[in-house]
Every structure is written in structure tokens, then in C-alpha cells.
Design a protein around this motif. Structure first.
Motif, PDB file in Angstrom:
ATOM      1  N   TYR A  87      79.407  72.827  63.097  1.00  0.00           N
ATOM      2  CA  TYR A  87      79.098  73.333  61.762  1.00  0.00           C
ATOM      3  C   TYR A  87      78.793  72.184  60.804  1.00  0.00           C
ATOM      4  O   TYR A  87      77.854  72.264  59.994  1.00  0.00           O
ATOM      5  N   THR A  88      79.566  71.107  60.879  1.00  0.00           N
ATOM      6  CA  THR A  88      79.361  69.959  59.997  1.00  0.00           C
ATOM      7  C   THR A  88      77.980  69.345  60.216  1.00  0.00           C
ATOM      8  O   THR A  88      77.310  68.946  59.251  1.00  0.00           O
ATOM      9  N   GLN A  89      77.537  69.324  61.441  1.00  0.00           N
ATOM     10  CA  GLN A  89      76.239  68.729  61.762  1.00  0.00           C
ATOM     11  C   GLN A  89      75.073  69.613  61.340  1.00  0.00           C
ATOM     12  O   GLN A  89      74.077  69.119  60.802  1.00  0.00           O
ATOM     13  N   VAL A  90      75.185  70.916  61.565  1.00  0.00           N
ATOM     14  CA  VAL A  90      74.019  71.796  61.438  1.00  0.00           C
ATOM     15  C   VAL A  90      73.928  72.511  60.095  1.00  0.00           C
ATOM     16  O   VAL A  90      72.878  72.477  59.433  1.00  0.00           O
ATOM     17  N   CYS A  91      74.994  73.155  59.671  1.00  0.00           N
ATOM     18  CA  CYS A  91      74.917  74.044  58.513  1.00  0.00           C
ATOM     19  C   CYS A  91      75.553  73.513  57.232  1.00  0.00           C
ATOM     20  O   CYS A  91      75.092  73.845  56.133  1.00  0.00           O
ATOM     21  N   ALA A  92      76.607  72.736  57.363  1.00  0.00           N
ATOM     22  CA  ALA A  92      77.337  72.273  56.176  1.00  0.00           C
ATOM     23  C   ALA A  92      76.448  71.590  55.139  1.00  0.00           C
ATOM     24  O   ALA A  92      76.625  71.813  53.932  1.00  0.00           O
ATOM     25  N   PRO A  93      75.469  70.774  55.543  1.00  0.00           N
ATOM     26  CA  PRO A  93      74.634  70.109  54.538  1.00  0.00           C
ATOM     27  C   PRO A  93      73.828  71.071  53.657  1.00  0.00           C
ATOM     28  O   PRO A  93      73.380  70.691  52.571  1.00  0.00           O
ATOM     29  N   PHE A  94      73.666  72.316  54.103  1.00  0.00           N
ATOM     30  CA  PHE A  94      72.840  73.264  53.369  1.00  0.00           C
ATOM     31  C   PHE A  94      73.652  74.393  52.715  1.00  0.00           C
ATOM     32  O   PHE A  94      73.084  75.278  52.080  1.00  0.00           O
ATOM     33  N   ALA A 117      81.674  76.198  48.074  1.00  0.00           N
ATOM     34  CA  ALA A 117      82.526  77.370  48.279  1.00  0.00           C
ATOM     35  C   ALA A 117      82.413  77.893  49.710  1.00  0.00           C
ATOM     36  O   ALA A 117      83.418  78.248  50.344  1.00  0.00           O
ATOM     37  N   VAL A 118      81.189  77.946  50.240  1.00  0.00           N
ATOM     38  CA  VAL A 118      80.985  78.432  51.604  1.00  0.00           C
ATOM     39  C   VAL A 118      81.596  77.468  52.608  1.00  0.00           C
ATOM     40  O   VAL A 118      82.290  77.881  53.549  1.00  0.00           O
ATOM     41  N   ARG A 119      81.361  76.170  52.413  1.00  0.00           N
ATOM     42  CA  ARG A 119      81.927  75.175  53.328  1.00  0.00           C
ATOM     43  C   ARG A 119      83.453  75.259  53.354  1.00  0.00           C
ATOM     44  O   ARG A 119      84.079  75.213  54.419  1.00  0.00           O
ATOM     45  N   THR A 120      84.055  75.407  52.180  1.00  0.00           N
ATOM     46  CA  THR A 120      85.513  75.489  52.094  1.00  0.00           C
ATOM     47  C   THR A 120      86.044  76.705  52.848  1.00  0.00           C
ATOM     48  O   THR A 120      87.043  76.623  53.569  1.00  0.00           O
ATOM     49  N   ALA A 121      85.368  77.830  52.689  1.00  0.00           N
ATOM     50  CA  ALA A 121      85.795  79.061  53.364  1.00  0.00           C
ATOM     51  C   ALA A 121      85.671  78.927  54.882  1.00  0.00           C
ATOM     52  O   ALA A 121      86.556  79.369  55.635  1.00  0.00           O
ATOM     53  N   VAL A 122      84.578  78.319  55.330  1.00  0.00           N
ATOM     54  CA  VAL A 122      84.367  78.157  56.772  1.00  0.00           C
ATOM     55  C   VAL A 122      85.420  77.240  57.375  1.00  0.00           C
ATOM     56  O   VAL A 122      86.046  77.568  58.398  1.00  0.00           O
ATOM     57  N   TYR A 123      85.643  76.094  56.744  1.00  0.00           N
ATOM     58  CA  TYR A 123      86.626  75.154  57.270  1.00  0.00           C
ATOM     59  C   TYR A 123      88.038  75.752  57.263  1.00  0.00           C
ATOM     60  O   TYR A 123      88.831  75.530  58.188  1.00  0.00           O
ATOM     61  N   ALA A 124      88.338  76.525  56.223  1.00  0.00           N
ATOM     62  CA  ALA A 124      89.658  77.146  56.137  1.00  0.00           C
ATOM     63  C   ALA A 124      89.864  78.188  57.231  1.00  0.00           C
ATOM     64  O   ALA A 124      90.985  78.426  57.684  1.00  0.00           O
ATOM     65  N   GLY A 125      88.770  78.800  57.662  1.00  0.00           N
ATOM     66  CA  GLY A 125      88.882  79.848  58.673  1.00  0.00           C
ATOM     67  C   GLY A 125      88.840  79.345  60.103  1.00  0.00           C
ATOM     68  O   GLY A 125      88.977  80.136  61.043  1.00  0.00           O
ATOM     69  N   MET A 126      88.664  78.044  60.281  1.00  0.00           N
ATOM     70  CA  MET A 126      88.562  77.498  61.629  1.00  0.00           C
ATOM     71  C   MET A 126      89.820  77.749  62.471  1.00  0.00           C
ATOM     72  O   MET A 126      89.753  77.828  63.701  1.00  0.00           O
ATOM     73  N   HIS A 127      90.971  77.867  61.809  1.00  0.00           N
ATOM     74  CA  HIS A 127      92.205  78.083  62.569  1.00  0.00           C
ATOM     75  C   HIS A 127      92.258  79.465  63.207  1.00  0.00           C
ATOM     76  O   HIS A 127      93.126  79.736  64.039  1.00  0.00           O
ATOM     77  N   THR A 128      91.346  80.349  62.813  1.00  0.00           N
ATOM     78  CA  THR A 128      91.323  81.701  63.387  1.00  0.00           C
ATOM     79  C   THR A 128      90.435  81.794  64.615  1.00  0.00           C
ATOM     80  O   THR A 128      90.325  82.868  65.214  1.00  0.00           O
ATOM     81  N   LEU A 129      89.777  80.699  64.978  1.00  0.00           N
ATOM     82  CA  LEU A 129      88.901  80.731  66.139  1.00  0.00           C
ATOM     83  C   LEU A 129      89.682  81.081  67.407  1.00  0.00           C
ATOM     84  O   LEU A 129      90.853  80.721  67.540  1.00  0.00           O
ATOM     85  N   PRO A 130      89.055  81.772  68.341  1.00  0.00           N
ATOM     86  CA  PRO A 130      89.746  82.097  69.594  1.00  0.00           C
ATOM     87  C   PRO A 130      89.964  80.838  70.431  1.00  0.00           C
ATOM     88  O   PRO A 130      89.292  79.815  70.225  1.00  0.00           O
ATOM     89  N   THR A 131      90.863  80.917  71.360  1.00  0.00           N
ATOM     90  CA  THR A 131      91.048  79.821  72.310  1.00  0.00           C
ATOM     91  C   THR A 131      89.890  79.835  73.302  1.00  0.00           C
ATOM     92  O   THR A 131      89.090  80.773  73.345  1.00  0.00           O
ATOM     93  N   ARG A 132      89.822  78.816  74.105  1.00  0.00           N
ATOM     94  CA  ARG A 132      88.765  78.744  75.109  1.00  0.00           C
ATOM     95  C   ARG A 132      88.826  79.957  76.042  1.00  0.00           C
ATOM     96  O   ARG A 132      87.803  80.590  76.327  1.00  0.00           O
TER      97      ARG A 132
END
Length: 311
Positions: free
Chosen positions: A240-247, A251-266
């Protein structure tokens, strides 16, 4: 009496109906194939459930016969159990060959093949018109892109915004494909109207869809590098940092990073995608390879018109 009959029928039919659905979805075979197999399991169904058959004849009666056959066979559970288990095992194995990731991968491989240069003899007519003289057709591009949203859904809350934005932009491009033939056409229109970067313009929507495709590619790339010490959270965060964060806005970046802990396990992601360690690596690499020329093609459409890619 009626209540008791309803309870019995419900109990003895639910398992078989589930099996039939698995078969239809997994193998996509004709319902008649499954019907014939079920009827062959019990030739005595008329005596067992004849009181259930409707009085009139026709298609409705044929459908009801299937239901009655299922009910009669399931009533003899011991006789049916072995055959049912074999059917389910076979269906589930076949269903694995039609995973969401495989569908997406094949769609983009077909799209990428269309962009490869083809030698054409003089006077020969092209066998497909998906790539016209003006470039890749918009409807073909949208058709492939519509499959990708399921991948964002598998990533959960962290990428909910990306999923909503992606789905919205693809929907707008699908509408545009009813009027415009190619990707070239929609960009040229916005260039002429000086609306390339305007909110809601076709060119801006295409740019956002392109970012979504690239984000999935980057996540796959990082995912294949993960191990027990490098979590999916780390992989998705880097992608996300490489592709979308620069654009995206703060507020959107903060929400995305905050939600990373909800990602599923492998393992959870593999389960959601209905993949194994071996198949997921193969299909992800196929998508990465197939999507790259599509992404480069879209970038070139902007660059050839002196439009920078910093937005």
C-alpha cells in the motif's frame, strides 16, 4: 400430521440439497446429470412418496419427482451415506479448480495476450476485435476488472476503502463502455474537454482502477515473500505504501494503516481464496505476470499524451 411430515421432509432433504448445490457450482454440469444419478439411487421412490406427487403432469411434476427422489433416498440414510460422501469429495475437489483467484488470473492472461503483437498475413481478417486500431476495447477491459473486487473483500476491513473506490470506478467505466469503444477514446475525450484530472472523469476513474490492479499485484508480490517472521500485515503495508499511499489523503492513509491489524493471517487468506500453498503461489505469479503489461499499457496512454502519473 402435517407438522410431523414437514419436519421429516426438512430433515431428510437438507443434506442432499446441499450436495446438489455443491455439484452445480463446482462442476457446472447439467442438472439432468445429477437428476439421473439421484433417480438411479432408489427405484422404489414412487411407492415411498407417491402421496406427495401433484395431480397434474408436466415440467412441475418432473421437478417434484426429483425432490421426492431425494427425500426417499435420504430416508434410508445408511444406504446413502457412502455414496453421498464420495459425491461430496469429488465435487469439492473439482470446485477447487474454479477458485476466484484462478478466474481473475485467466481473465487477465487473456487480456494480456490481446496486447501481444500478432503477425497477420496480407488480406487476413483479425479473428477478434477486442484490440482495434485504436487500442484495447473498454468493455473487454472492464469485464476482466470486475472479477478483482473479490480479492479486496478477502483482505477485510483494512482495504474496505480501496474496495469501495475500485468497485465504484469500474462501475463508471462499465457505463462508459456502452458509449465509448476503447480506452483511448475516453482519455482523448477528457483531454479535449480538459477534464483528465477532474473528479469523476473517465480518465481519473481509469487511473484509479489501474492503481487498484497494481495494488493487488504488489500485495501478491509481497505475500509470496512472507514467512513466519514476515506477516501479511507487513506485506500489505509495504504494498500500500508503494502503490496507493502517495495518491491518498492523510485521512485515508491513516484509516488504512490503522486497519492493517484486521488483516487475515496467511492461512485465513488461503482459506478465503480456496487455495493451497502450492496453488496460490502459482496463480499469484500468473496474475503478476499477466497484469504487468496491462498496467504498462494504461500508463503509456497517459504518457503519450504528455500527462504525468503523479496524481
Amino acid at each position: 400430521m402435517a407438522g410431523e411430515l414437514a419436519t421429516k421432509l426438512t430433515t431428510i432433504t437438507m443434506d442432499m440439497l446441499r450436495t446438489m448445490i455443491l455439484g452445480i457450482l463446482g462442476r457446472r454440469k447439467s442438472i439432468r446429470v445429477w437428476t439421473n444419478r439421484l433417480v438411479s439411487l432408489d427405484r422404489l421412490w414412487p411407492q415411498k412418496v407417491s402421496f406427495l406427487l401433484p395431480s397434474h403432469h408436466g415440467q412441475e411434476e418432473e421437478v417434484f419427482k426429483v425432490f421426492a427422489t431425494v427425500s426417499a433416498k435420504l430416508y434410508n440414510k445408511e444406504e446413502y451415506t457412502k455414496d453421498k460422501n464420495n459425491m461430496e469429495k469429488d465435487m469439492i475437489e473439482d470446485a477447487r479448480f474454479n477458485t476466484p483467484l484462478l478466474v481473475i488470473t485467466e481473465a487477465f492472461e487473456e487480456l494480456a495476450d490481446l496486447l501481444k503483437p500478432r503477425r497477420q498475413k496480407r488480406g487476413e481478417i483479425s479473428r477478434n476485435d477486442v484490440v482495434s486500431n485504436d487500442g484495447l476495447r473498454l468493455d473487454a477491459f472492464c469485464s476482466a476488472c470486475t472479477h478483482v473486487s473479490v480479492l479486496f473483500g478477502c483482505l477485510g476491513f483494512a482495504f474496505k476503502f480501496a474496495e469501495m473506490e475500485y468497485v465504484s470506478k469500474v462501475r463508471d467505466l462499465v457505463e462508459a463502455s456502452r458509449t465509448f469503444d476503447t480506452l483511448h477514446n475516453i482519455i482523448d475525450l477528457d483531454v479535449m474537454n480538459q477534464t483528465v484530472k477532474t473528479q469523476g472523469s473517465y480518465s481519473r476513474n481509469l487511473r484509479r482502477v489501474r492503481l487498484g490492479l497494481d495494488l493487488i499485484r504488489a500485495i501478491f508480490e509481497q505475500f509470496l515473500m512472507t514467512n513466519e517472521y514476515y506477516s501479511l500485515k507487513d506485506a500489505a503495508t509495504k504494498a500500500y505504501t508503494q502503490v496507493c499511499a502517495p495518491f491518498h489523503t492523510w485521512a485515508v492513509r491513516t484509516a488504512v494503516y490503522a486497519g492493517m491489524h484486521t488483516l487475515p493471517t496467511r492461512d485465513q487468506l488461503l482459506l478465503r481464496l480456496n487455495e493451497t500453498d502450492q496453488s496460490v503461489e502459482k496463480n499469484m505469479r500468473r496474475y503478476m505476470e499477466a497484469s504487468r503489461p496491462i498496467i504498462e499499457y494504461i500508463d503509456k496512454l497517459y504518457i503519450d499524451r504528455n500527462i504525468k502519473l503523479d496524481w
